[in-house]
Design a protein around this motif. Structure first.
Motif, PDB file in Angstrom:
ATOM      1  N   ALA A 140       0.813  -1.202   0.001  1.00 10.68           N
ATOM      2  CA  ALA A 140       0.056   0.189   0.051  1.00 10.68           C
ATOM      3  C   ALA A 140       0.938   1.278   0.096  1.00 10.68           C
ATOM      4  O   ALA A 140       1.858   1.377   0.880  1.00 10.68           O
ATOM      5  CB  ALA A 140      -0.908  -0.064   1.220  1.00 10.68           C
ATOM      6  N   MET A 141       0.597   2.217  -0.960  1.00  7.55           N
ATOM      7  CA  MET A 141       1.341   3.348  -1.067  1.00  7.55           C
ATOM      8  C   MET A 141       0.378   4.642  -1.002  1.00  7.55           C
ATOM      9  O   MET A 141       0.402   5.576  -1.715  1.00  7.55           O
ATOM     10  CB  MET A 141       2.140   3.383  -2.406  1.00  7.55           C
ATOM     11  CG  MET A 141       3.171   2.492  -2.179  1.00  7.55           C
ATOM     12  SD  MET A 141       4.463   3.074  -1.261  1.00  7.55           S
ATOM     13  CE  MET A 141       5.049   4.600  -2.212  1.00  7.55           C
ATOM     14  N   GLY A 142      -0.735   4.670  -0.202  1.00  7.87           N
ATOM     15  CA  GLY A 142      -1.743   5.522  -0.158  1.00  7.87           C
ATOM     16  C   GLY A 142      -1.482   6.934   0.419  1.00  7.87           C
ATOM     17  O   GLY A 142      -1.831   7.822  -0.174  1.00  7.87           O
ATOM     18  N   VAL A 143      -0.262   6.938   1.244  1.00  7.12           N
ATOM     19  CA  VAL A 143       0.340   8.300   1.872  1.00  7.12           C
ATOM     20  C   VAL A 143       0.663   9.167   0.361  1.00  7.12           C
ATOM     21  O   VAL A 143       0.451  10.213   0.309  1.00  7.12           O
ATOM     22  CB  VAL A 143       1.228   8.058   2.806  1.00  7.12           C
ATOM     23  CG1 VAL A 143       1.816   9.440   2.950  1.00  7.12           C
ATOM     24  CG2 VAL A 143       0.458   7.654   4.143  1.00  7.12           C
ATOM     25  N   GLN A 144       1.591   8.562  -0.348  1.00  4.38           N
ATOM     26  CA  GLN A 144       2.394   9.128  -1.327  1.00  4.38           C
ATOM     27  C   GLN A 144       1.418   9.257  -2.691  1.00  4.38           C
ATOM     28  O   GLN A 144       1.621  10.267  -3.285  1.00  4.38           O
ATOM     29  CB  GLN A 144       3.639   8.318  -1.615  1.00  4.38           C
ATOM     30  CG  GLN A 144       4.688   8.786  -0.936  1.00  4.38           C
ATOM     31  CD  GLN A 144       5.362  10.005  -1.077  1.00  4.38           C
ATOM     32  OE1 GLN A 144       5.343  10.637  -2.070  1.00  4.38           O
ATOM     33  NE2 GLN A 144       5.784  10.636   0.104  1.00  4.38           N
ATOM     34  N   TYR A 145       0.476   8.218  -3.021  1.00  8.35           N
ATOM     35  CA  TYR A 145      -0.075   8.252  -4.141  1.00  8.35           C
ATOM     36  C   TYR A 145      -1.720   8.266  -3.957  1.00  8.35           C
ATOM     37  O   TYR A 145      -2.514   7.901  -5.117  1.00  8.35           O
ATOM     38  CB  TYR A 145       0.174   7.210  -5.089  1.00  8.35           C
ATOM     39  CG  TYR A 145       1.898   7.620  -5.471  1.00  8.35           C
ATOM     40  CD1 TYR A 145       2.117   8.250  -6.283  1.00  8.35           C
ATOM     41  CD2 TYR A 145       2.891   6.819  -4.703  1.00  8.35           C
ATOM     42  CE1 TYR A 145       3.593   8.618  -6.763  1.00  8.35           C
ATOM     43  CE2 TYR A 145       4.207   7.120  -5.119  1.00  8.35           C
ATOM     44  CZ  TYR A 145       4.574   8.121  -6.228  1.00  8.35           C
ATOM     45  OH  TYR A 145       5.966   8.234  -6.393  1.00  8.35           O
ATOM     46  N   GLY A 146      -2.157   8.305  -2.965  1.00  6.30           N
ATOM     47  CA  GLY A 146      -3.701   8.257  -2.771  1.00  6.30           C
ATOM     48  C   GLY A 146      -4.426   7.036  -3.077  1.00  6.30           C
ATOM     49  O   GLY A 146      -3.888   6.111  -2.879  1.00  6.30           O
ATOM     50  N   SER A 147      -5.656   7.083  -3.265  1.00  2.66           N
ATOM     51  CA  SER A 147      -6.722   6.223  -3.127  1.00  2.66           C
ATOM     52  C   SER A 147      -6.145   5.147  -4.439  1.00  2.66           C
ATOM     53  O   SER A 147      -5.604   5.505  -5.485  1.00  2.66           O
ATOM     54  CB  SER A 147      -8.229   6.413  -3.635  1.00  2.66           C
ATOM     55  OG  SER A 147      -8.133   7.412  -4.754  1.00  2.66           O
ATOM     56  N   ASN A 148      -6.574   3.960  -4.157  1.00  2.00           N
ATOM     57  CA  ASN A 148      -6.320   3.003  -5.189  1.00  2.00           C
ATOM     58  C   ASN A 148      -5.106   2.286  -5.187  1.00  2.00           C
ATOM     59  O   ASN A 148      -4.688   1.342  -5.871  1.00  2.00           O
ATOM     60  CB  ASN A 148      -6.960   3.034  -6.639  1.00  2.00           C
ATOM     61  CG  ASN A 148      -8.360   3.825  -6.756  1.00  2.00           C
ATOM     62  OD1 ASN A 148      -9.109   3.353  -5.917  1.00  2.00           O
ATOM     63  ND2 ASN A 148      -8.579   4.742  -7.447  1.00  2.00           N
TER      64      ASN A 148
END
Length: 709
Positions: A140-148
């Motif tokens: 999961a890379m939600g912090v850097q690149y957001g949803s999905n």
């Protein structure tokens, strides 16, 4: 047996870790690592990154003669690509989650597609002719690149400069499709031209045009002009023609860089109906066969402006603005087979997506020997109409345009607590016009032990926002009732990864080894599923009902000896899916084995490189809902057969690289279909269905000309 083999493999890797001779990095005759940008506060080498990143270099792409992203990623560990012969698209999954759960980016910008921005991307639509490298982050890379960005991201880095005054590259590539090939009407035919020029020491530009003509796979089908109604008309794999035009303008001076990138894609997919209407005339005892055929046309426009530099000689900024749109048009017509005439033509745009996107990061807000702080924002204004589930053109169409806007702010900091231990916490707040505010976080840590051991632990979260179909589909007529649900909640995703890496040497540094052992966990809550909401009349709607978990261990290992490079990987992943958390469904973990290998040997005297690419997908299991003998629904375990895939290439250069010839074979094991019982519906003891994976063993020849001045 396969689990035993994997245990032996992992044990052998551990023994290698313990027995090899340690050498200082300074004496290794190793090429300097590439600078990576994905998920970094500042660009840095792979070894210094707190986040674990896998890099596919330009040389790897050329060795494989890959033209699209699907060509190159087909043998990547933990990633599975499945073509769809009925639509011409290519599906993909990472750690058991499909392409809705990872993002595809070009220069840190999510690329638009039929389903939205960034996710559910058809990898066959991404051409690689101007690509410098591909960076992959798993987890999961939600912090850097957001949803999905739940299971990971794929970031494609384009070429933006050259050391030469002029660069001209032209190539042609001819491929068989299985055993089928003709100069125009069968096979795959690719042509490309790229021109790059440094107008001055500050200004660079390039332009690329690529034409990729896939004539379809006939197998036992008879094509467009077959006039017998026996189900053999058309193609088993649909023909499609892709034309891609790209341009780049780049300016750099001191601490300021600016580029503009343009990309236009046109794709035409032809579907010839297998049903032939003979149109018999009893009076004349003649026939005039016809068929109802369709042509799908995709058009994608991509604009991207990016500026990087420093403010106050301290703060590094990286700001991008992008506008993209993709439309899908459908043309239906009656085709008079013998005369070749098209009649009763209906044309219309049934699907449209457009997006304005901006992303900015500001690094070194606090920059000391111990702390580095980055702040950033993302803005997405997305608009769409139409649904792939309800293809309607003409007067009956009643499309409604809908909008999805996101406004995100994030922060990340790297804390160098000791000379060998660093932490990287991150946080993102996301605000939307459709959903409640979402807050996600991440924490990564890196520990080095001596000069050869690296440990990385990554905890991350990312949500998946419902796509356009799930929110707004409205397909209701006398035979169907499938509806979206504007009340859907974003799915909540999270992951944990632990990576153990080691660099070693043997035989007085003649042999160099890179070994990695990784453990992973991914989870999803409130997963969206299309369910029955009314039995009579039958009606379906999307709802948040499911859960998903994945646990696994995988190992990736590299060996370098003189002109030989070898890579070997193994992965065991267990997936647990709860099909409906409101019912009694089975949530056991079902495990799958994957193996991959990439071998290359260069013969310097011949200027020739021999390469082999291998992938094995073990038996895949899945619980599905089926009807038993009593007519009741129950969850049973379905299976998809194992298969192996192998490609081989020979790459030879002439006249110091001015001419390059690449010959090779794809799918040497001649895989076409595998049997599966892992599909929903049907009777409990029904026969297996088949999944198409390939069109058999095929061969290709690529001729490249490079001119550098």
């Amino acid at each position: 047996m396969r689990i035993v083999l994997l245990n032996i493999f992992l044990f052998t890797t551990t023994v290698i870790f313990a027995q090899v001779t340690q050498k200082s990095d300074s004496i290794l005759p190793e090429k300097l690592e590439e600078v990576i940008v994905t998920g970094q506060i500042n660009p840095q080498s792979v070894s210094k990154s707190v986040v674990e990143i896998k890099v596919i270099s330009r040389k790897d792409i050329e060795r494989q003669a890959g033209n699209t992203l699907a060509d190159v990623l087909n043998t990547t560990l933990n990633l599975t690509i499945t073509p769809n012969t009925s639509t011409g698209k290519s599906g993909v999954s990472l750690f058991g989650l499909d392409s809705q759960y990872f993002k595809v980016l070009i220069d840190n910008i999510p690329i638009i597609n039929e389903e939205g921005v960034g996710n559910n991307t058809d990898l066959t639509l991404i051409n690689l002719d101007d690509i410098e490298r591909i960076e992959i982050v798993e987890g999961a890379m939600g912090v850097q690149y957001g949803s999905n960005a739940v299971s990971g991201i794929i970031n494609i880095i384009t070429k933006k400069s050259s050391r030469n005054d002029w660069d001209i590259t032209a190539y042609v590539q001819e491929e068989t499709v299985g055993s089928e090939y003709e100069w125009f009407d069968k096979g795959r035919h690719i042509q490309s031209l790229k021109v790059g020029h440094n107008f001055s020491e500050n200004f660079y530009a390039n332009a690329v045009y690529t034409r990729n003509d896939f004539a379809g796979f006939f197998n036992d089908r008879q094509g467009e002009n077959y006039d017998v109604n026996d189900g053999l008309r058309g193609h088993e794999w649909l023909p499609k023609l892709q034309q891609n035009t790209k341009a780049l303008l780049a300016y750099k001076k001191e601490n300021f860089n600016l580029f503009y990138r343009f990309d236009y894609l046109n794709e035409r997919i032809e579907r010839y109906n297998e049903t032939v209407d003979l149109n018999e005339n009893a009076a004349t005892a003649t026939t005039n066969p016809s068929a109802l055929d369709e042509i799908y046309t995709n058009n994608r426009l991509y604009h991207h402006v990016n500026g990087t530099g420093t403010i106050f000689k301290k703060i590094a900024y990286n700001v991008s603005v992008s506008y993209q749109e993709q439309t899908k048009d459908l043309e239906r017509y009656t085709y008079r087979i013998r005369s070749g005439q098209q009649e009763n033509i209906e044309e219309g745009e049934y699907q449209s997506r457009s997006a304005f996107f901006s992303r900015g990061t500001f690094s070194n807000i606090i920059n000391t020997s111990k702390v580095n702080l980055q702040l950033g924002y993302e803005l997405t204004n997305e608009k769409g109409s139409g649904s792939s589930l309800a293809i309607v053109i003409g007067p009956e169409s009643n499309e409604v345009t809908q909008k999805l806007n996101n406004y995100d702010f994030f922060a990340a900091s790297e804390l160098q607590l000791t000379s060998r231990f660093s932490l990287r916490p991150g946080f993102r707040a996301s605000f939307s016009n459709l959903f409640e505010a979402q807050y996600i976080g991440s924490l990564s840590a890196k520990q080095t032990l001596g000069d050869s051991w690296e440990l990385r632990a990554i905890l991350g979260s990312a949500n998946r926002t419902p796509n356009y179909n799930e929110l707004y589909t409205f397909f209701v007529d006398v035979n169907h009732n499938v509806q979206g649900n504007p009340a859907l909640k974003p799915e909540k995703g999270y992951s944990a990864f632990l990576h153990i890496k080691k660099r070693s040497t043997l035989a007085n540094s003649a042999i160099r080894l890179k070994n990695k052992l990784s453990f992973n966990y991914l989870g999803l809550q409130d997963r969206i599923e299309l369910i029955v909401v009314n039995q009579s009349p039958l009606a379906f709607q999307y709802n948040n009902i499911d859960r998903f978990r994945a646990v696994g261990v995988f190992s990736e290992n590299e060996i370098f000896y003189k002109n030989f490079k070898g890579q070997l990987g193994a992965s065991v992943q267990g997936v647990s899916k709860v099909l409906d958390s409101n019912t009694q469904s089975n949530d056991d973990f079902l495990f799958n084995l994957q193996l991959n290998s990439n071998l290359a040997y260069t013969a310097p005297k011949w200027n020739t490189t021999f390469s082999v690419f291998f992938k094995h997908i073990g038996k895949q299991q899945q619980f599905v809902e089926k009807t038993n003998a009593e007519g009741n629904q129950e969850f049973v375990q379905g299976e998809t057969e194992a298969y192996s895939w192998i490609d081989a290439t020979i790459n030879k250069s002439f006249f110091d690289g001015a001419f390059i010839t690449t010959v090779g074979a794809r799918n040497l094991f001649d895989v076409t279909q595998v049997n599966t019982t892992a599909f929903e519906g049907g009777a409990h003891n029904g026969p297996p269905t088949q999944i198409s994976l390939g069109y058999g063993r095929s061969y290709f020849l690529k001729l490249t000309y490079n001119l550098s001045l």
